[in-house]
Write a protein that holds these residues in place. Sequence first.
Motif, PDB file in Angstrom:
ATOM      1  N   ARG A  96       0.817  -1.220   0.000  1.00  0.00           N
ATOM      2  CA  ARG A  96       0.000   0.000   0.000  1.00  0.00           C
ATOM      3  C   ARG A  96       0.848   1.267   0.000  1.00  0.00           C
ATOM      4  N   ILE A  97       2.037   1.225   0.590  1.00  0.00           N
ATOM      5  CA  ILE A  97       2.882   2.425   0.572  1.00  0.00           C
ATOM      6  C   ILE A  97       3.895   2.381  -0.576  1.00  0.00           C
ATOM      7  N   GLY A  98       3.796   1.358  -1.436  1.00  0.00           N
ATOM      8  CA  GLY A  98       4.621   1.297  -2.638  1.00  0.00           C
ATOM      9  C   GLY A  98       5.964   0.616  -2.479  1.00  0.00           C
ATOM     10  N   LEU A  99       6.262   0.049  -1.313  1.00  0.00           N
ATOM     11  CA  LEU A  99       7.593  -0.545  -1.132  1.00  0.00           C
ATOM     12  C   LEU A  99       7.769  -1.818  -1.948  1.00  0.00           C
ATOM     13  N   VAL A 100       6.776  -2.666  -1.994  1.00  0.00           N
ATOM     14  CA  VAL A 100       6.913  -3.912  -2.752  1.00  0.00           C
ATOM     15  C   VAL A 100       7.175  -3.586  -4.219  1.00  0.00           C
ATOM     16  N   GLU A 101       6.432  -2.635  -4.756  1.00  0.00           N
ATOM     17  CA  GLU A 101       6.640  -2.205  -6.134  1.00  0.00           C
ATOM     18  C   GLU A 101       8.058  -1.651  -6.326  1.00  0.00           C
ATOM     19  N   SER A 102       8.538  -0.882  -5.368  1.00  0.00           N
ATOM     20  CA  SER A 102       9.896  -0.331  -5.462  1.00  0.00           C
ATOM     21  C   SER A 102      10.938  -1.441  -5.453  1.00  0.00           C
ATOM     22  N   VAL A 103      10.783  -2.420  -4.569  1.00  0.00           N
ATOM     23  CA  VAL A 103      11.742  -3.522  -4.499  1.00  0.00           C
ATOM     24  C   VAL A 103      11.776  -4.269  -5.824  1.00  0.00           C
ATOM     25  N   LEU A 104      10.618  -4.532  -6.405  1.00  0.00           N
ATOM     26  CA  LEU A 104      10.583  -5.219  -7.699  1.00  0.00           C
ATOM     27  C   LEU A 104      11.227  -4.373  -8.796  1.00  0.00           C
ATOM     28  N   GLU A 105      11.011  -3.075  -8.762  1.00  0.00           N
ATOM     29  CA  GLU A 105      11.645  -2.180  -9.741  1.00  0.00           C
ATOM     30  C   GLU A 105      13.163  -2.183  -9.566  1.00  0.00           C
ATOM     31  N   TRP A 106      13.629  -2.114  -8.316  1.00  0.00           N
ATOM     32  CA  TRP A 106      15.075  -2.132  -8.068  1.00  0.00           C
ATOM     33  C   TRP A 106      15.691  -3.425  -8.570  1.00  0.00           C
ATOM     34  N   ARG A 107      15.006  -4.527  -8.305  1.00  0.00           N
ATOM     35  CA  ARG A 107      15.546  -5.811  -8.740  1.00  0.00           C
ATOM     36  C   ARG A 107      15.591  -5.882 -10.260  1.00  0.00           C
ATOM     37  N   ASP A 108      14.603  -5.330 -10.925  1.00  0.00           N
ATOM     38  CA  ASP A 108      14.604  -5.301 -12.383  1.00  0.00           C
ATOM     39  C   ASP A 108      15.768  -4.451 -12.899  1.00  0.00           C
ATOM     40  N   ARG A 109      15.988  -3.302 -12.283  1.00  0.00           N
ATOM     41  CA  ARG A 109      17.100  -2.437 -12.704  1.00  0.00           C
ATOM     42  C   ARG A 109      18.443  -3.132 -12.496  1.00  0.00           C
ATOM     43  N   LEU A 110      18.581  -3.853 -11.388  1.00  0.00           N
ATOM     44  CA  LEU A 110      19.819  -4.596 -11.139  1.00  0.00           C
ATOM     45  C   LEU A 110      19.990  -5.693 -12.181  1.00  0.00           C
ATOM     46  N   ASP A 111      18.922  -6.376 -12.501  1.00  0.00           N
ATOM     47  CA  ASP A 111      18.939  -7.427 -13.517  1.00  0.00           C
ATOM     48  C   ASP A 111      19.439  -6.855 -14.851  1.00  0.00           C
ATOM     49  N   VAL A 112      18.910  -5.712 -15.240  1.00  0.00           N
ATOM     50  CA  VAL A 112      19.311  -5.081 -16.498  1.00  0.00           C
ATOM     51  C   VAL A 112      20.785  -4.674 -16.443  1.00  0.00           C
ATOM     52  N   LEU A 113      21.236  -4.148 -15.313  1.00  0.00           N
ATOM     53  CA  LEU A 113      22.650  -3.792 -15.182  1.00  0.00           C
ATOM     54  C   LEU A 113      23.553  -5.011 -15.349  1.00  0.00           C
ATOM     55  N   LEU A 114      23.094  -6.141 -14.863  1.00  0.00           N
ATOM     56  CA  LEU A 114      23.924  -7.351 -14.886  1.00  0.00           C
ATOM     57  C   LEU A 114      23.933  -8.053 -16.229  1.00  0.00           C
ATOM     58  N   VAL A 115      22.776  -8.173 -16.884  1.00  0.00           N
ATOM     59  CA  VAL A 115      22.724  -8.970 -18.112  1.00  0.00           C
ATOM     60  C   VAL A 115      22.125  -8.241 -19.308  1.00  0.00           C
ATOM     61  N   GLY A 116      21.626  -7.036 -19.098  1.00  0.00           N
ATOM     62  CA  GLY A 116      21.034  -6.288 -20.198  1.00  0.00           C
ATOM     63  C   GLY A 116      19.545  -6.562 -20.324  1.00  0.00           C
ATOM     64  N   ARG A 117      18.853  -5.630 -20.934  1.00  0.00           N
ATOM     65  CA  ARG A 117      17.389  -5.717 -21.044  1.00  0.00           C
ATOM     66  C   ARG A 117      16.949  -6.871 -21.928  1.00  0.00           C
ATOM     67  N   ASP A 118      17.692  -7.161 -22.979  1.00  0.00           N
ATOM     68  CA  ASP A 118      17.266  -8.181 -23.945  1.00  0.00           C
ATOM     69  C   ASP A 118      17.995  -9.505 -23.773  1.00  0.00           C
ATOM     70  N   ALA A 119      18.487  -9.768 -22.580  1.00  0.00           N
ATOM     71  CA  ALA A 119      19.230 -11.007 -22.334  1.00  0.00           C
ATOM     72  C   ALA A 119      18.317 -12.214 -22.500  1.00  0.00           C
ATOM     73  N   PRO A 120      18.880 -13.323 -22.954  1.00  0.00           N
ATOM     74  CA  PRO A 120      18.090 -14.555 -23.044  1.00  0.00           C
ATOM     75  C   PRO A 120      17.626 -14.998 -21.648  1.00  0.00           C
ATOM     76  N   LEU A 121      16.559 -15.759 -21.614  1.00  0.00           N
ATOM     77  CA  LEU A 121      15.965 -16.186 -20.354  1.00  0.00           C
ATOM     78  C   LEU A 121      16.956 -16.861 -19.399  1.00  0.00           C
ATOM     79  N   PRO A 122      17.818 -17.784 -19.843  1.00  0.00           N
ATOM     80  CA  PRO A 122      18.746 -18.397 -18.886  1.00  0.00           C
ATOM     81  C   PRO A 122      19.655 -17.376 -18.190  1.00  0.00           C
ATOM     82  N   ALA A 123      20.112 -16.374 -18.915  1.00  0.00           N
ATOM     83  CA  ALA A 123      20.971 -15.350 -18.308  1.00  0.00           C
ATOM     84  C   ALA A 123      20.174 -14.538 -17.293  1.00  0.00           C
ATOM     85  N   ARG A 124      18.951 -14.205 -17.637  1.00  0.00           N
ATOM     86  CA  ARG A 124      18.093 -13.457 -16.705  1.00  0.00           C
ATOM     87  C   ARG A 124      17.802 -14.283 -15.459  1.00  0.00           C
TER      88      ARG A 124
END
Length: 169
Positions: A96-124
């Motif tokens: 309700r205060i947006g923290l869960v959404e923020s955590v998921l967004e942060w994890r997505d941004r970290l994922d992109v930093l590590l393997v790129g936005r268009d990385a194949p599923l195994p790398a992601r």
Amino acid sequence: MALELFARQGFEKTSLREIAERLGVTKAALYYHYASKNDLLTALVTPLHEDMDALFARLGDGPVEPRLVFGAYFDVCVRHSGLLLAVLADLGALARIGLVESVLEWRDRLDVLLVGRDAPLPARMGAVMAIGGLQDIAVVLDAEAAAAHREHAVRVALAALAAGASGMD
């Protein structure tokens, strides 16, 4: 003190009266600083948001050495392990205060930093497991034990990332 109660009992089951008693103040004094329990929770979450904003400002848009990403993220998770434990105890209130959404967004941004936005599923998958594993270690272990094993946690995360990348064959 409030985070400990939220983590143990859940946000909904913890009253401002209990928090005030633990702090040794009156409920009125607590209301003077926080108009509601949600306001208190928002104040408790603010340092995590600030730390994650600072982490992304330091890391930039990539590419970034994975060891640096994992170490920095692990440090933030350990520093805020009580809050992350409270998230697990009461996802609804924190959503309700947006923290869960923020955590998921942060994890997505970290994922992109590590393997790129268009990385194949195994790398992601490797990136997701590494990021999630680091966060979980910070929550499962007490902060002191987690910090003492930081380098091992980073090595394990690097192995998960490599395993994901090797699954692309």
